[in-house]
Design a protein around this motif. Structure first.
Motif, PDB file in Angstrom:
ATOM      1  N   SER A  83       0.863  -1.340  -0.048  1.00  0.00           N
ATOM      2  CA  SER A  83      -0.048  -0.217  -0.255  1.00  0.00           C
ATOM      3  C   SER A  83       0.759   1.112   0.125  1.00  0.00           C
ATOM      4  CB  SER A  83      -1.050   0.156   1.348  1.00  0.00           C
ATOM      5  OG  SER A  83      -1.595   1.301   1.126  1.00  0.00           O
ATOM      6  N   ALA A  84       1.966   1.223   0.833  1.00  0.00           N
ATOM      7  CA  ALA A  84       2.742   2.440   0.833  1.00  0.00           C
ATOM      8  C   ALA A  84       3.565   2.627  -0.634  1.00  0.00           C
ATOM      9  CB  ALA A  84       3.943   2.260   1.972  1.00  0.00           C
ATOM     10  N   MET A  85       4.142   1.429  -1.211  1.00  0.00           N
ATOM     11  CA  MET A  85       4.422   1.586  -2.362  1.00  0.00           C
ATOM     12  C   MET A  85       3.705   2.040  -3.469  1.00  0.00           C
ATOM     13  SD  MET A  85       6.742  -2.042  -2.293  1.00  0.00           S
ATOM     14  CE  MET A  85       7.338  -1.606  -4.024  1.00  0.00           C
ATOM     15  N   ALA A  86       2.379   1.670  -3.497  1.00  0.00           N
ATOM     16  CA  ALA A  86       1.145   1.999  -4.309  1.00  0.00           C
ATOM     17  C   ALA A  86       1.167   3.488  -4.093  1.00  0.00           C
ATOM     18  CB  ALA A  86       0.241   1.242  -4.208  1.00  0.00           C
ATOM     19  N   LYS A  91       1.487   9.190  -6.180  1.00  0.00           N
ATOM     20  CA  LYS A  91       1.779  10.650  -5.831  1.00  0.00           C
ATOM     21  C   LYS A  91       3.039  11.118  -6.724  1.00  0.00           C
ATOM     22  CE  LYS A  91       2.302  12.362  -1.537  1.00  0.00           C
ATOM     23  NZ  LYS A  91       2.599  12.311  -0.067  1.00  0.00           N
ATOM     24  N   LEU A  92       3.850  10.263  -6.929  1.00  0.00           N
ATOM     25  CA  LEU A  92       5.049  10.510  -8.053  1.00  0.00           C
ATOM     26  C   LEU A  92       4.666  10.959  -9.493  1.00  0.00           C
ATOM     27  CD1 LEU A  92       8.247  10.610  -7.784  1.00  0.00           C
ATOM     28  CD2 LEU A  92       8.346   8.024  -8.629  1.00  0.00           C
ATOM     29  N   GLN A  93       3.718  10.037  -9.908  1.00  0.00           N
ATOM     30  CA  GLN A  93       3.046  10.168 -11.135  1.00  0.00           C
ATOM     31  C   GLN A  93       2.282  11.386 -11.036  1.00  0.00           C
ATOM     32  OE1 GLN A  93       0.971   6.483 -11.895  1.00  0.00           O
ATOM     33  NE2 GLN A  93       2.841   5.526 -12.175  1.00  0.00           N
ATOM     34  N   ASN A  94       1.289  11.745 -10.060  1.00  0.00           N
ATOM     35  CA  ASN A  94       0.588  12.990  -9.954  1.00  0.00           C
ATOM     36  C   ASN A  94       1.221  14.238  -9.625  1.00  0.00           C
ATOM     37  OD1 ASN A  94      -1.554  11.268 -10.852  1.00  0.00           O
ATOM     38  ND2 ASN A  94      -2.257  10.604  -8.984  1.00  0.00           N
ATOM     39  N   ASN A  95       2.493  14.170  -9.260  1.00  0.00           N
ATOM     40  CA  ASN A  95       3.287  15.262  -8.820  1.00  0.00           C
ATOM     41  C   ASN A  95       2.627  15.880  -7.481  1.00  0.00           C
ATOM     42  OD1 ASN A  95       4.974  15.708 -10.905  1.00  0.00           O
ATOM     43  ND2 ASN A  95       3.311  16.771 -12.133  1.00  0.00           N
ATOM     44  N   GLY A  96       2.292  14.526  -6.702  1.00  0.00           N
ATOM     45  CA  GLY A  96       2.142  14.923  -5.237  1.00  0.00           C
ATOM     46  C   GLY A  96       3.039  15.255  -4.303  1.00  0.00           C
ATOM     47  N   PHE A  97       4.173  15.327  -4.619  1.00  0.00           N
ATOM     48  CA  PHE A  97       5.134  15.881  -3.665  1.00  0.00           C
ATOM     49  C   PHE A  97       5.399  17.075  -3.930  1.00  0.00           C
ATOM     50  CE2 PHE A  97       6.208  11.169  -4.026  1.00  0.00           C
ATOM     51  CZ  PHE A  97       6.174  10.783  -2.940  1.00  0.00           C
ATOM     52  N   SER A  99       8.170  18.651  -2.841  1.00  0.00           N
ATOM     53  CA  SER A  99       9.872  18.911  -3.325  1.00  0.00           C
ATOM     54  C   SER A  99      10.356  17.480  -3.379  1.00  0.00           C
ATOM     55  CB  SER A  99      10.644  19.375  -1.846  1.00  0.00           C
ATOM     56  OG  SER A  99      10.422  18.691  -1.002  1.00  0.00           O
ATOM     57  N   ARG A 100      11.767  17.562  -4.110  1.00  0.00           N
ATOM     58  CA  ARG A 100      12.322  16.345  -4.258  1.00  0.00           C
ATOM     59  C   ARG A 100      12.830  15.558  -3.033  1.00  0.00           C
ATOM     60  NH1 ARG A 100      17.980  15.919  -7.893  1.00  0.00           N
ATOM     61  NH2 ARG A 100      18.343  13.665  -7.480  1.00  0.00           N
ATOM     62  N   GLU A 101      13.062  16.527  -2.033  1.00  0.00           N
ATOM     63  CA  GLU A 101      13.440  16.097  -0.677  1.00  0.00           C
ATOM     64  C   GLU A 101      12.269  15.233  -0.079  1.00  0.00           C
ATOM     65  OE1 GLU A 101      13.933  18.860  -1.658  1.00  0.00           O
ATOM     66  OE2 GLU A 101      16.317  18.973  -1.957  1.00  0.00           O
ATOM     67  N   GLN A 102      11.101  15.644  -0.232  1.00  0.00           N
ATOM     68  CA  GLN A 102       9.872  14.894   0.483  1.00  0.00           C
ATOM     69  C   GLN A 102       9.665  13.672  -0.494  1.00  0.00           C
ATOM     70  OE1 GLN A 102       6.015  16.650  -0.547  1.00  0.00           O
ATOM     71  NE2 GLN A 102       5.251  16.050   1.421  1.00  0.00           N
ATOM     72  N   ALA A 103       9.940  13.465  -1.503  1.00  0.00           N
ATOM     73  CA  ALA A 103       9.766  12.158  -2.236  1.00  0.00           C
ATOM     74  C   ALA A 103      10.853  11.119  -1.957  1.00  0.00           C
ATOM     75  CB  ALA A 103       9.959  12.538  -3.740  1.00  0.00           C
ATOM     76  N   GLU A 104      12.164  11.855  -1.884  1.00  0.00           N
ATOM     77  CA  GLU A 104      13.322  10.956  -1.352  1.00  0.00           C
ATOM     78  C   GLU A 104      13.012  10.563  -0.115  1.00  0.00           C
ATOM     79  OE1 GLU A 104      16.588  13.465  -2.176  1.00  0.00           O
ATOM     80  OE2 GLU A 104      16.788  12.932  -4.260  1.00  0.00           O
ATOM     81  N   GLY A 105      12.567  11.392   0.948  1.00  0.00           N
ATOM     82  CA  GLY A 105      12.391  10.937   2.337  1.00  0.00           C
ATOM     83  C   GLY A 105      11.298   9.603   2.414  1.00  0.00           C
ATOM     84  N   GLN A 106      10.205   9.822   1.422  1.00  0.00           N
ATOM     85  CA  GLN A 106       9.251   8.963   1.606  1.00  0.00           C
ATOM     86  C   GLN A 106       9.785   7.479   0.982  1.00  0.00           C
ATOM     87  OE1 GLN A 106       5.296   9.933   0.280  1.00  0.00           O
ATOM     88  NE2 GLN A 106       4.491   7.936   0.103  1.00  0.00           N
TER      89      GLN A 106
END
Length: 204
Positions: A83-86, A91-97, A99-106
């Motif tokens: 579920s976390a990976m999905a 969010k990655l596909q829908n530009n839900g982050f 910042s880049r740092e937020q995406a890398e953190g998740q």
């Protein structure tokens, strides 16, 4: 459950293969077994022992419960990871982050979650393997001690294990399975009574 019964059966077969005494040529055949060429032989049906010996039945249920609990825990953790990976991919596909740092953190958090799941799986498998080994050791000891006492009177030269097709044919007169199971269960019940008595004495 069949997995643990197979492991225990294998332990019994291993015990029997290294528990043969030197032949005695002057014995008389006992009831329930046979004598061939002066050598007294008997056999035990492993499948019957595993399903009728109370210790085997109880411990198999314990191992089955532990296995089911471990499987349910891993399934739950695995579903949470999926579920976390999905969610991350969506969010990655829908530009839900933001910042880049937020995406890398998740992403790092998901990797830690995945590593934790792998470590949990290894720990649970190790614990189950230890419990199975404990069971096999206890079963071998129980059978060994019983047969040592049992054979003082019976004086068999060989007590074999009969499981599946490992013995193609054996005359019924050699079969001491019922005798062994009854003796083991009687011995096991007396052990349980002794343990209960000690508990009662400690409470007083």
């Amino acid at each position: 459950m069949k997995k643990y019964m197979f492991l225990a059966a294998a332990a019994i077969v291993a015990l029997a293969s290294c528990n043969n005494e030197s032949p005695k040529m002057d014995e008389k055949p006992a009831a329930g077994a046979g004598q061939t060429g002066g050598i007294k032989i008997a056999y035990v049906e492993v499948d019957s022992l595993m399903t009728q010996y109370e210790f085997c039945k109880e411990f198999s249920l314990i191992l089955e419960k532990k296995s089911n609990n471990a499987r349910n825990t891993l399934n739950s953790k695995g579903q949470a990871l999926q579920s976390a990976m999905a969610n991350f991919q969506q969010k990655l596909q829908n530009n839900g982050f933001t910042s880049r740092e937020q995406a890398e953190g998740q992403q790092a958090a998901i990797q830690r979650q995945q590593q934790g799941l792998q470590e949990l799986q290894a720990r649970l498998e190790n614990e189950l393997a230890q419990e199975t080994q404990k069971y096999n050791t206890a079963l071998r000891d129980s059978l060994q001690h019983f047969l040592d006492a049992y054979n003082k009177d019976k004086q068999y030269d060989f007590i074999l294990t009969k499981q599946g097709d490992n013995i193609l044919y054996a005359a019924k007169r050699f079969d001491i399975t019922a005798d062994v199971i009854n003796g083991l269960n009687k011995r096991y019940k007396s052990t349980l009574k002794g343990a209960d008595t000690k508990k009662d004495e400690k409470k007083k």
